[in-house]
Design a protein around this motif. Structure first.
Motif, mmCIF file in Angstrom:
data_model
loop_
_atom_site.group_PDB
_atom_site.id
_atom_site.type_symbol
_atom_site.label_atom_id
_atom_site.label_comp_id
_atom_site.label_asym_id
_atom_site.label_seq_id
_atom_site.Cartn_x
_atom_site.Cartn_y
_atom_site.Cartn_z
ATOM 1 N N THR A 5 0.829 -1.203 0.000
ATOM 2 C CA THR A 5 0.000 0.000 0.000
ATOM 3 C C THR A 5 0.865 1.256 0.000
ATOM 4 O O THR A 5 0.538 2.244 -0.664
ATOM 5 C CB THR A 5 -0.958 -0.006 1.205
ATOM 6 N N SER A 6 1.973 1.226 0.716
ATOM 7 C CA SER A 6 2.881 2.376 0.720
ATOM 8 C C SER A 6 3.469 2.619 -0.667
ATOM 9 O O SER A 6 3.561 3.765 -1.123
ATOM 10 C CB SER A 6 4.012 2.152 1.724
ATOM 11 N N VAL A 7 3.861 1.552 -1.341
ATOM 12 C CA VAL A 7 4.405 1.682 -2.701
ATOM 13 C C VAL A 7 3.313 2.163 -3.653
ATOM 14 O O VAL A 7 3.539 3.046 -4.491
ATOM 15 C CB VAL A 7 5.022 0.347 -3.170
ATOM 16 N N MET A 8 2.101 1.593 -3.507
ATOM 17 C CA MET A 8 0.986 1.988 -4.368
ATOM 18 C C MET A 8 0.646 3.470 -4.181
ATOM 19 O O MET A 8 0.516 4.218 -5.148
ATOM 20 C CB MET A 8 -0.238 1.129 -4.057
ATOM 21 N N ALA A 9 0.512 3.896 -2.927
ATOM 22 C CA ALA A 9 0.103 5.275 -2.636
ATOM 23 C C ALA A 9 1.220 6.282 -2.887
ATOM 24 O O ALA A 9 0.953 7.433 -3.240
ATOM 25 C CB ALA A 9 -0.375 5.389 -1.191
ATOM 26 N N GLY A 10 2.456 5.875 -2.704
ATOM 27 C CA GLY A 10 3.568 6.812 -2.822
ATOM 28 C C GLY A 10 4.158 6.938 -4.213
ATOM 29 O O GLY A 10 4.708 7.991 -4.558
ATOM 30 N N PHE A 11 4.031 5.881 -5.037
ATOM 31 C CA PHE A 11 4.707 5.903 -6.329
ATOM 32 C C PHE A 11 3.808 5.509 -7.506
ATOM 33 O O PHE A 11 3.703 6.240 -8.480
ATOM 34 C CB PHE A 11 5.937 4.989 -6.303
ATOM 35 N N ILE A 12 3.172 4.344 -7.405
ATOM 36 C CA ILE A 12 2.429 3.818 -8.556
ATOM 37 C C ILE A 12 1.242 4.714 -8.903
ATOM 38 O O ILE A 12 1.123 5.195 -10.031
ATOM 39 C CB ILE A 12 1.970 2.370 -8.290
ATOM 40 N N TYR A 13 0.348 4.924 -7.947
ATOM 41 C CA TYR A 13 -0.856 5.717 -8.217
ATOM 42 C C TYR A 13 -0.532 7.157 -8.638
ATOM 43 O O TYR A 13 -1.058 7.630 -9.646
ATOM 44 C CB TYR A 13 -1.796 5.692 -7.005
ATOM 45 N N PRO A 14 0.337 7.882 -7.928
ATOM 46 C CA PRO A 14 0.638 9.257 -8.358
ATOM 47 C C PRO A 14 1.239 9.329 -9.767
ATOM 48 O O PRO A 14 0.962 10.275 -10.509
ATOM 49 C CB PRO A 14 1.635 9.771 -7.321
ATOM 50 N N THR A 15 2.026 8.334 -10.132
ATOM 51 C CA THR A 15 2.624 8.336 -11.468
ATOM 52 C C THR A 15 1.559 8.175 -12.536
ATOM 53 O O THR A 15 1.509 8.940 -13.509
ATOM 54 C CB THR A 15 3.671 7.212 -11.582
ATOM 55 N N VAL A 16 0.679 7.186 -12.373
ATOM 56 C CA VAL A 16 -0.369 6.956 -13.365
ATOM 57 C C VAL A 16 -1.326 8.141 -13.425
ATOM 58 O O VAL A 16 -1.760 8.552 -14.502
ATOM 59 C CB VAL A 16 -1.117 5.638 -13.070
ATOM 60 N N VAL A 17 -1.647 8.725 -12.272
ATOM 61 C CA VAL A 17 -2.539 9.886 -12.249
ATOM 62 C C VAL A 17 -1.908 11.070 -12.969
ATOM 63 O O VAL A 17 -2.578 11.783 -13.721
ATOM 64 C CB VAL A 17 -2.916 10.259 -10.800
ATOM 65 N N SER A 18 -0.614 11.287 -12.769
ATOM 66 C CA SER A 18 0.033 12.415 -13.450
ATOM 67 C C SER A 18 0.052 12.195 -14.963
ATOM 68 O O SER A 18 -0.048 13.150 -15.728
ATOM 69 C CB SER A 18 1.450 12.632 -12.920
ATOM 70 N N TRP A 19 0.146 10.950 -15.412
ATOM 71 C CA TRP A 19 0.087 10.664 -16.841
ATOM 72 C C TRP A 19 -1.298 10.967 -17.408
ATOM 73 O O TRP A 19 -1.436 11.384 -18.545
ATOM 74 C CB TRP A 19 0.378 9.199 -17.121
#
Length: 165
Positions: free
Chosen positions: A51-65
């Motif tokens: 969840t930390s990896v998802m919330a800190g890196f994966i989700y923000p990256t896809v959202v910014s795209w």
């Protein structure tokens, strides 16, 4: 405003706090979608790390795209209303990857009667369904982003009708 920019300096009012709350909610949904895919197979510390990896890196990256002001998907015409693509795609791919890495539930499909499944509590299943249904009105109607004009309210009402259908 990638990952809460402007929120930590005490100057966040209105739009910034609203945007943060929406993204926090959507990120939480994407992370909890994964919990269904790895249920009974992942320990709590493992899920917390994911969840930390998802919330800190994966989700923000896809959202910014997708939703960012200079996101490469948005620049190519990608449109996603209320997170139907971004949130569910990120959560679903995360669940698929987690399930593929962890493997099947131990002992779940070993016996001859593995195809039989009895839900734990039918009333809780129904209650959970109603809670989700009511929550979708907040997510979907609120994703119109504004209620300043009659047209905005009409748009939110149409979204509410489509959500209910």
């Amino acid at each position: 405003n990638f990952v809460g920019g402007g929120l930590m300096d005490g100057k966040a009012v209105g739009g910034d706090a609203l945007s943060f709350l929406f993204q926090w909610s959507f990120c939480s949904v994407a992370s909890t979608i994964v919990s269904g895919g790895v249920a009974e197979r992942l320990t709590l510390p493992g899920y917390m790390i994911f969840t930390s990896v998802m919330a800190g890196f994966i989700y923000p990256t896809v959202v910014s795209w997708s939703w960012g002001p200079s996101g490469w998907l948005g620049d190519r015409g990608f449109s996603d209303f209320a997170g139907s693509g971004v949130v569910h795609m990120v959560g679903g791919v995360g669940a698929l990857c987690g399930a593929a890495i962890i493997g099947p539930r131990e002992g779940r499909f070993a016996s001859h009667d593995a195809w039989q499944f009895t839900p734990h509590s039918v009333p809780f299943v129904v209650l959970g369904t109603f809670i989700l249904w009511v929550g979708w009105f907040g997510f979907n109607c609120g994703s119109t982003g504004s209620m300043s004009y009659v047209e905005d309210a009409a748009s939110a009402a149409l979204v509410g009708v489509n959500t209910s259908i």
